[in-house]
Design a protein around this motif. Sequence first.
Motif, short mmCIF file in Angstrom:
data_model
loop_
_atom_site.label_atom_id
_atom_site.label_comp_id
_atom_site.label_asym_id
_atom_site.label_seq_id
_atom_site.Cartn_x
_atom_site.Cartn_y
_atom_site.Cartn_z
N MET A 1 0.87 -1.18 0.19
CA MET A 1 -0.58 -0.51 -0.64
C MET A 1 0.83 1.47 0.31
N LYS A 2 2.27 1.00 0.51
CA LYS A 2 2.89 2.33 0.89
C LYS A 2 3.76 2.94 -0.75
N LYS A 3 3.39 1.43 -1.17
CA LYS A 3 3.67 1.40 -2.30
C LYS A 3 2.87 2.42 -3.53
N GLY A 4 2.24 1.97 -3.01
CA GLY A 4 0.95 2.60 -4.53
C GLY A 4 0.76 4.33 -3.82
N ILE A 5 1.03 4.45 -2.87
CA ILE A 5 0.85 6.08 -2.40
C ILE A 5 1.99 6.47 -2.92
N ILE A 6 3.15 5.38 -3.35
CA ILE A 6 4.55 6.34 -3.37
C ILE A 6 4.21 6.46 -4.25
N LEU A 7 3.55 5.63 -4.94
CA LEU A 7 3.56 6.24 -6.43
C LEU A 7 2.18 6.64 -7.74
N VAL A 8 1.29 7.07 -6.70
CA VAL A 8 0.37 7.54 -6.89
C VAL A 8 1.04 9.50 -7.30
N SER A 10 4.47 10.31 -6.62
CA SER A 10 5.18 9.96 -8.21
C SER A 10 4.52 10.96 -9.41
N VAL A 11 3.78 10.01 -9.90
CA VAL A 11 2.91 10.46 -10.95
C VAL A 11 2.43 11.83 -10.82
N LEU A 12 2.18 12.66 -9.98
CA LEU A 12 1.66 13.70 -9.57
C LEU A 12 2.63 14.32 -9.45
N LEU A 13 3.82 13.92 -8.83
CA LEU A 13 4.71 15.00 -8.63
C LEU A 13 4.90 15.16 -9.86
N PHE A 14 5.66 14.21 -10.49
CA PHE A 14 5.47 13.81 -11.94
C PHE A 14 4.74 15.11 -13.13
N ALA A 15 3.29 14.83 -12.90
CA ALA A 15 2.84 15.00 -13.75
C ALA A 15 2.70 17.20 -13.31
#
Length: 152
Positions: A1-8, A10-15
């Motif tokens: 779950m932590k990995k999923g939040i970090i991934l989300v 990261s995607v938001l930060l990249f966007a």
Amino acid sequence: MKKGIILVLSVLLFACQENKAQQEKKDSAQKSVEKAGQNLKDAAQATGDYLSTERDSLKSALQVQISKVDKKMGELKNDGSAKAMETKKRLQVWRDSLSSKATEVQNASADKWEDTKTGANRLLDKSNRTWDKLKQGIRDAFSDKDSTKKDN
């Protein structure tokens, strides 16, 4: 779950980073367009100023010729002789031509300016040559009249 939040995240930060870069490009393009528009306005203003200066100069030169003709017509006003009447008619035709060209110069659009300027300069050149001939003709015509008076 932590990995999923970090991934989300990261995607938001990249966007957000991508949108920021796109916005900077957009701002840069907008500034370039505004600068080009200003340069175009400056060039149009300079062209307008040039045209206005040339128009005023040419119109002034035509007015000088018109004034010469008016003065000569005024001098002949009280002379009722046939030679004076003929000379006045020639002067009036010449004055009308100069006046018409002055109006044309005043109303010339930028796209027709070069043709108008060429025509006006030709008329001025012809006018200067003709003026000298006309003055001599007037002198000759009226010196004959004076010599006739002296003979009587």
